[in-house]
Design a protein around this motif. Structure first.
Motif, mmCIF file in Angstrom:
data_model
loop_
_atom_site.group_PDB
_atom_site.id
_atom_site.type_symbol
_atom_site.label_atom_id
_atom_site.label_comp_id
_atom_site.label_asym_id
_atom_site.label_seq_id
_atom_site.Cartn_x
_atom_site.Cartn_y
_atom_site.Cartn_z
ATOM 1 N N PHE A 33 0.832 -1.171 -0.125
ATOM 2 C CA PHE A 33 0.120 0.176 0.156
ATOM 3 C C PHE A 33 0.862 1.180 0.175
ATOM 4 O O PHE A 33 1.370 1.644 1.075
ATOM 5 C CB PHE A 33 -0.935 -0.042 1.248
ATOM 6 C CG PHE A 33 -1.904 -1.182 1.124
ATOM 7 C CD1 PHE A 33 -2.941 -1.113 0.837
ATOM 8 C CD2 PHE A 33 -1.542 -2.329 1.916
ATOM 9 C CE1 PHE A 33 -4.032 -2.326 0.449
ATOM 10 C CE2 PHE A 33 -2.127 -3.479 1.797
ATOM 11 C CZ PHE A 33 -3.542 -3.440 1.324
ATOM 12 N N ASP A 35 1.150 5.485 -1.220
ATOM 13 C CA ASP A 35 0.359 6.555 -1.888
ATOM 14 C C ASP A 35 0.513 6.583 -3.453
ATOM 15 O O ASP A 35 1.455 6.478 -4.153
ATOM 16 C CB ASP A 35 0.465 7.628 -0.983
ATOM 17 C CG ASP A 35 0.140 7.622 0.280
ATOM 18 O OD1 ASP A 35 -0.686 6.578 0.796
ATOM 19 O OD2 ASP A 35 0.595 8.534 0.931
ATOM 20 N N GLY A 52 -2.409 -4.041 -3.526
ATOM 21 C CA GLY A 52 -3.220 -3.078 -2.894
ATOM 22 C C GLY A 52 -3.087 -1.817 -3.918
ATOM 23 O O GLY A 52 -2.511 -1.764 -4.971
ATOM 24 N N VAL A 54 -3.761 2.612 -3.562
ATOM 25 C CA VAL A 54 -4.124 3.761 -2.770
ATOM 26 C C VAL A 54 -4.124 5.043 -3.615
ATOM 27 O O VAL A 54 -3.016 5.487 -4.102
ATOM 28 C CB VAL A 54 -3.152 3.791 -1.646
ATOM 29 C CG1 VAL A 54 -3.283 5.016 -0.833
ATOM 30 C CG2 VAL A 54 -2.612 2.278 -0.963
ATOM 31 N N HIS A 56 -4.942 8.135 -3.134
ATOM 32 C CA HIS A 56 -4.395 9.356 -2.501
ATOM 33 C C HIS A 56 -4.416 10.543 -3.197
ATOM 34 O O HIS A 56 -3.332 11.465 -3.721
ATOM 35 C CB HIS A 56 -2.759 9.143 -2.450
ATOM 36 C CG HIS A 56 -2.098 10.033 -1.362
ATOM 37 N ND1 HIS A 56 -2.452 10.011 -0.156
ATOM 38 C CD2 HIS A 56 -1.122 10.683 -1.604
ATOM 39 C CE1 HIS A 56 -1.572 11.117 0.419
ATOM 40 N NE2 HIS A 56 -0.861 11.558 -0.475
ATOM 41 N N ASN A 83 -12.205 -2.732 1.079
ATOM 42 C CA ASN A 83 -11.621 -1.665 1.542
ATOM 43 C C ASN A 83 -11.076 -1.320 3.172
ATOM 44 O O ASN A 83 -11.986 -1.844 3.882
ATOM 45 C CB ASN A 83 -12.686 -0.063 1.485
ATOM 46 C CG ASN A 83 -12.099 1.072 1.736
ATOM 47 O OD1 ASN A 83 -10.986 1.341 1.671
ATOM 48 N ND2 ASN A 83 -12.975 2.270 1.818
ATOM 49 N N GLY A 85 -9.521 1.205 4.284
ATOM 50 C CA GLY A 85 -9.081 2.578 4.800
ATOM 51 C C GLY A 85 -10.375 3.461 4.802
ATOM 52 O O GLY A 85 -11.580 3.012 5.104
ATOM 53 N N ARG A 121 -7.945 2.771 1.104
ATOM 54 C CA ARG A 121 -6.913 1.752 0.720
ATOM 55 C C ARG A 121 -7.600 0.511 0.376
ATOM 56 O O ARG A 121 -8.179 -0.216 1.273
ATOM 57 C CB ARG A 121 -6.307 1.737 2.189
ATOM 58 C CG ARG A 121 -5.783 3.049 2.436
ATOM 59 C CD ARG A 121 -4.929 3.080 3.852
ATOM 60 N NE ARG A 121 -3.685 2.267 3.961
ATOM 61 C CZ ARG A 121 -2.639 2.938 3.422
ATOM 62 N NH1 ARG A 121 -2.633 4.152 3.280
ATOM 63 N NH2 ARG A 121 -1.490 2.352 3.493
ATOM 64 N N TYR A 123 -7.583 -3.507 -0.984
ATOM 65 C CA TYR A 123 -6.883 -4.771 -1.088
ATOM 66 C C TYR A 123 -7.669 -5.460 -2.229
ATOM 67 O O TYR A 123 -8.836 -5.571 -2.182
ATOM 68 C CB TYR A 123 -7.055 -5.523 0.274
ATOM 69 C CG TYR A 123 -6.380 -6.860 0.395
ATOM 70 C CD1 TYR A 123 -5.105 -6.853 0.175
ATOM 71 C CD2 TYR A 123 -6.886 -7.690 0.844
ATOM 72 C CE1 TYR A 123 -4.281 -8.000 0.097
ATOM 73 C CE2 TYR A 123 -6.301 -8.870 1.085
ATOM 74 C CZ TYR A 123 -5.092 -9.122 0.741
ATOM 75 O OH TYR A 123 -4.474 -10.464 0.786
ATOM 76 N N GLU A 230 -0.692 -4.155 7.657
ATOM 77 C CA GLU A 230 -0.997 -4.093 6.366
ATOM 78 C C GLU A 230 -0.032 -4.772 5.627
ATOM 79 O O GLU A 230 0.588 -4.694 4.636
ATOM 80 C CB GLU A 230 -0.931 -2.669 5.833
ATOM 81 C CG GLU A 230 -2.383 -1.763 6.422
ATOM 82 C CD GLU A 230 -2.510 -0.297 5.818
ATOM 83 O OE1 GLU A 230 -1.609 -0.063 5.065
ATOM 84 O OE2 GLU A 230 -3.384 0.104 6.122
#
Length: 274
Positions: A33, A35, A52, A54, A56, A83, A85, A121, A123, A230
């Motif tokens: 993960f 960004d 993953g 992300v 961001h 998810n 996050g 975030r 997965y 994570e």
């Protein structure tokens, strides 16, 4: 940005000779993960992909993955997205889905490119497919819950089944996550193996200084890998898969292989473990 790593299958005889670095290089998946990136691990265990995404602040599109040998990743695959996050969106097949933390989205073969956006975030789990079942967003209230263990054995837990025959149809993916009662730290204990299916674990919701000691290996030839928040483990079909944490955590389990029968396991007695 897309990064894909390939992991080849390891047999139990070879694994017996691995030191810590070799165990981690072959079975541990960290740094999934980042960004602004999509990071995938293409495994040779039932061709499961673990990864993953992300976003961001900027949408990320997952389309062609060279290792799959198709124009788009879902041309001959199905996918589950969890998810872990904040709120985010996933779009595929002309539909957009809002995912809160803990939601699971199933995407079928032929759904086309997948777009990740928002503060999520995500997965990612994907396996080869033979049929296009309907896409489905599954929230925690829709999951089947199975309660196991006890406080006395430090493994009182709730297994939440999402992509599972009792909830929905899939080709071979089976996905859910396990949550623990306060004070319980052992997962999947007593241990088991299932030679017809591989499995992957993602550990999350760990405190920064907490760790999980993930157990693997043949029942009479066990090893452990230390995992932080994570991070994931790929578990070969011949290996046990269980663990204990230094504090609270949640883990996502995912399987692929010959069948989707969650009960198709060979239990391992405590007297067999070494």
């Amino acid at each position: 940005m897309l990064t894909v790593e390939t992991r080849h299958a390891i047999d139990p005889r070879t694994a017996k000779g691995f030191d810590t670095d070799a165990l981690r290089a072959n079975f541990h998946m960290g740094d999934l993960f980042r960004d602004g990136e999509i990071r995938l691990c293409y495994t040779h265990y039932d061709r499961m992909i673990v990864g993953g995404a992300v976003p961001h602040g900027s949408a990320l599109v997952l389309d062609e993955v060279r290792q799959c040998g198709t124009a788009s990743i879902l041309d001959r695959r199905e996918m589950a997205v969890v998810n872990i996050g904040d709120s985010g969106t996933v779009a595929a097949g002309g539909e957009s889905y809002g995912l809160e933390k803990g939601d699971v989205l199933y995407l079928p073969m032929g759904a086309g490119p997948v777009t990740f956006d928002g503060a999520g975030r995500f997965y990612i789990l994907s396996a080869p497919a033979h049929h296009a079942y309907p896409a489905r967003l599954i929230r925690i209230g829709d999951a089947k819950k199975v309660k196991l263990g006890s406080a006395e054995t430090s493994n009182e837990r709730t297994i939440n089944q999402f992509v599972h025959p009792d909830v929905m149809q899939s080709c071979q993916l089976v996905v859910g996550y396990t949550q623990f009662a306060p004070g319980s730290v052992w997962n999947t204990m007593p241990a088991h193996v299932h030679d017809r299916r591989m499995e992957a674990y993602l550990y999350f919701d760990l405190a920064p200084d907490a760790r999980v000691f993930h157990m693997m290996g043949e029942p009479d030839e066990t090893r452990h890998i230390v995992v932080k928040n994570e991070e994931a483990i790929v578990s070969p079909p011949w290996s046990i898969h269980c663990g204990a944490g230094t504090g609270s955590y949640t883990f996502i389990w995912a399987m692929a292989g010959d069948n989707v029968d969650y009960r198709d396991v060979e239990m391992v007695g405590m007297e067999q473990l070494r």
